[in-house]
Design a protein around this motif. Structure first.
Motif, PDB file in Angstrom:
ATOM      1  N   LEU A  52       0.844  -1.191   0.000  1.00 58.16           N
ATOM      2  CA  LEU A  52       0.000   0.000   0.000  1.00 58.16           C
ATOM      3  C   LEU A  52       0.882   1.244   0.000  1.00 58.16           C
ATOM      4  N   LEU A  53       1.882   1.272   0.891  1.00 58.40           N
ATOM      5  CA  LEU A  53       2.811   2.407   0.918  1.00 58.40           C
ATOM      6  C   LEU A  53       3.540   2.527  -0.414  1.00 58.40           C
ATOM      7  N   ALA A  54       4.009   1.395  -0.913  1.00 58.17           N
ATOM      8  CA  ALA A  54       4.748   1.424  -2.171  1.00 58.17           C
ATOM      9  C   ALA A  54       3.886   1.957  -3.305  1.00 58.17           C
ATOM     10  N   THR A  55       2.652   1.489  -3.394  1.00 57.02           N
ATOM     11  CA  THR A  55       1.772   1.874  -4.490  1.00 57.02           C
ATOM     12  C   THR A  55       1.424   3.360  -4.445  1.00 57.02           C
ATOM     13  N   LEU A  56       1.133   3.876  -3.249  1.00 59.79           N
ATOM     14  CA  LEU A  56       0.737   5.278  -3.128  1.00 59.79           C
ATOM     15  C   LEU A  56       1.921   6.231  -3.082  1.00 59.79           C
ATOM     16  N   VAL A  57       3.029   5.799  -2.474  1.00 53.22           N
ATOM     17  CA  VAL A  57       4.167   6.713  -2.276  1.00 53.22           C
ATOM     18  C   VAL A  57       5.202   6.559  -3.381  1.00 53.22           C
ATOM     19  N   ALA A  58       5.691   5.334  -3.591  1.00 52.11           N
ATOM     20  CA  ALA A  58       6.726   5.119  -4.603  1.00 52.11           C
ATOM     21  C   ALA A  58       6.158   5.125  -6.018  1.00 52.11           C
ATOM     22  N   LYS A  59       4.929   4.647  -6.170  1.00 52.02           N
ATOM     23  CA  LYS A  59       4.254   4.566  -7.474  1.00 52.02           C
ATOM     24  C   LYS A  59       5.106   3.822  -8.512  1.00 52.02           C
ATOM     25  N   PRO A  60       5.613   2.647  -8.172  1.00 51.85           N
ATOM     26  CA  PRO A  60       6.473   1.923  -9.112  1.00 51.85           C
ATOM     27  C   PRO A  60       5.659   1.182 -10.163  1.00 51.85           C
ATOM     28  N   ALA A  61       6.355   0.651 -11.153  1.00 55.37           N
ATOM     29  CA  ALA A  61       5.694  -0.183 -12.155  1.00 55.37           C
ATOM     30  C   ALA A  61       5.274  -1.521 -11.559  1.00 55.37           C
ATOM     31  N   PHE A  62       6.070  -2.031 -10.585  1.00 54.81           N
ATOM     32  CA  PHE A  62       5.803  -3.341  -9.995  1.00 54.81           C
ATOM     33  C   PHE A  62       6.105  -3.311  -8.501  1.00 54.81           C
ATOM     34  N   VAL A  63       5.290  -4.046  -7.736  1.00 57.33           N
ATOM     35  CA  VAL A  63       5.582  -4.350  -6.338  1.00 57.33           C
ATOM     36  C   VAL A  63       5.620  -5.866  -6.183  1.00 57.33           C
ATOM     37  N   ASN A  64       6.212  -6.318  -5.083  1.00 55.49           N
ATOM     38  CA  ASN A  64       6.415  -7.746  -4.863  1.00 55.49           C
ATOM     39  C   ASN A  64       5.826  -8.216  -3.544  1.00 55.49           C
ATOM     40  N   VAL A  65       5.448  -9.477  -3.503  1.00 55.73           N
ATOM     41  CA  VAL A  65       5.341 -10.224  -2.248  1.00 55.73           C
ATOM     42  C   VAL A  65       6.256 -11.432  -2.387  1.00 55.73           C
ATOM     43  N   PHE A  66       7.250 -11.532  -1.518  1.00 60.50           N
ATOM     44  CA  PHE A  66       8.152 -12.683  -1.494  1.00 60.50           C
ATOM     45  C   PHE A  66       7.452 -13.802  -0.715  1.00 60.50           C
ATOM     46  N   LEU A  67       6.515 -14.436  -1.402  1.00 60.84           N
ATOM     47  CA  LEU A  67       5.588 -15.327  -0.706  1.00 60.84           C
ATOM     48  C   LEU A  67       6.246 -16.585  -0.172  1.00 60.84           C
TER      49      LEU A  67
END
Length: 419
Positions: free
Chosen positions: A200-215
């Motif tokens: 959520l922080l990454a999407t709203l703050v960093a606004k990158p092309a991709f985020v990850n979950v190291f599942l």
């Protein structure tokens, strides 16, 4: 303040040297005779048909070639995977030759620059052989260096704007650096994410092309610490993070299912935006799965934990749930972007999100480094109970420490060849 120490050497490396280095990266790459012409696969077509983009998770060109298919569109490397390739000795002569060109830089600067050259050159070679997107990762010294993230991000992208995606680690400074790169039109793969709230922080703050979950590491944390079998925890987290990305990403961010450990996870997570698949898992999947994939984006997986656990000592819900304060923090950071990672952490504390960016002692950081990729849960139960740290934060810090150790090993090989 130690967390935000700058490692920047940009003042020492002139623009002329940077241009020279870019030319070194690009010169004499003999990849044309190694180009892979992929064949279509009904198996991978079925998974792609669920809306999932398929990337291989490897820096090993030979292994990638054996598993590459026409439905695949990317390869991803990291400090660990690159180090494995460098330790084979395949770049030793190139390192020695490159060092002669950079002899006017001091030893620390030369090691940093040669490491960058190796990362970029290996990524560029991969892109030419496979004709695909390649994720290339920053040196771990840049994790808390805003100027360094932006500078090296631009330099990577300048080398191969058609195919390079820049991996930036999830740190307070990384959030800001990724934002700056994105605003410059540079695609970022924001790595080392372990929860929906982090993304959520990454999407709203960093606004990158991709985020990850190291599942895979989430499941391994549960199993190796005797907290349960580890089944479905990573999968549940990834699906919930996908929902967050869809809701807040404004079509600029996509979700990666990373650290896939077994073939069945491809079925369990069919429909997630991107899978990064180790070659061994890809090979096993083709041989063991039916190939009849269906989207699982709306599945609510139930995570089984050991019966004797005190749930407050774990707080695994933080992996896949978003609190009101976390949403307020992300919204505020997006609307009022801080100038530094230090200021971002202060803001998180003000919103009561202390466990997202904890202040750790030197001994605690040593413990994280010594434990490897998977922290020992019993070392942290008191802090988890107090709300001073959380499992996603532990895994993030452990992941960065593990990458740092591999980067250090790579750097030592360079140093051994040039002194």
């Amino acid at each position: 303040e130690k967390q935000f120490k700058s490692y920047s050497i940009m003042a020492a490396v002139s623009n002329d040297i940077k241009i020279l280095i870019e030319n070194i990266v690009k010169e004499d790459i003999h990849a044309d005779n190694r180009k892979v012409t992929p064949l279509p696969s009904a198996f991978w077509k079925s998974l792609k048909g669920c809306g999932t983009e398929l990337w291989l998770d490897t820096g090993d060109i030979e292994q990638a070639s054996k598993n590459w298919s026409a439905e695949m569109s990317g390869l991803t490397t990291n400090n660990t995977l690159l180090n494995k390739e460098i330790q084979k000795g395949i770049y030793d002569l190139f390192i020695e030759k490159t060092d002669q060109v950079l002899k006017d830089l001091d030893i620390r600067e030369r090691i940093m620059e040669i490491s960058f050259i190796l990362n970029a050159r290996h990524g560029l070679t991969i892109s030419k052989i496979f004709g695909c997107k390649v994720s290339v990762e920053l040196h771990t010294n840049m994790a808390h260096d805003l100027e360094g993230i932006v500078d090296y991000g631009h330099r990577f992208y300048s080398i191969c704007p058609e195919y390079f995606i820049i991996k930036v680690p999830y740190t307070p400074t990384g959030l800001l650096g990724a934002r700056k790169l994105g605003e410059a039109g540079i695609p970022v793969n924001f790595t080392l994410g372990f929860s929906a709230r982090q993304n959520l922080l990454a999407t709203l703050v960093a606004k990158p092309a991709f985020v990850n979950v190291f599942l895979g590491r989430i499941g391994a944390y549960i199993k190796s610490n005797g907290l349960g079998e580890g089944t479905y925890a990573g999968e549940k987290t990834t699906i919930e993070s996908q929902k967050i990305v869809n809701k807040y990403g404004e079509n600029h961010t996509r979700q990666i299912a990373a650290s896939i450990r077994s073939a069945d996870q491809l079925e369990l997570l069919a429909g997630i935006d991107v899978h990064t698949i180790p070659t061994a898992v890809a090979n096993d999947a083709v041989n063991s799965l039916s190939g009849r994939f269906a989207s699982k984006r709306e599945i609510n997986y139930q995570v089984a934990l050991s019966d004797n656990l005190e749930r407050d000592s774990i707080q695994f819900d933080k992996l896949w749930k978003i609190s009101e304060n976390e949403l307020k923090l992300a919204t505020d950071l997006n609307e009022n972007l801080p100038d530094s990672g230090h200021e971002l952490v202060k803001r998180a504390i003000a919103y009561g999100c202390n466990d997202m960016f904890p202040e750790l002692s030197d001994d605690e950081r040593t413990t994280i480094s010594q434990n490897g990729k998977i922290p020992v849960h019993s070392n942290w139960t008191d802090l988890i109970n107090k709300g001073d740290i959380a499992v996603d934060t532990l895994l993030n810090l452990a992941g960065l420490a593990s990458f740092t150790a591999d980067q250090s090993e790579l750097d030592k090989r360079i140093e051994g060849l040039i002194i």
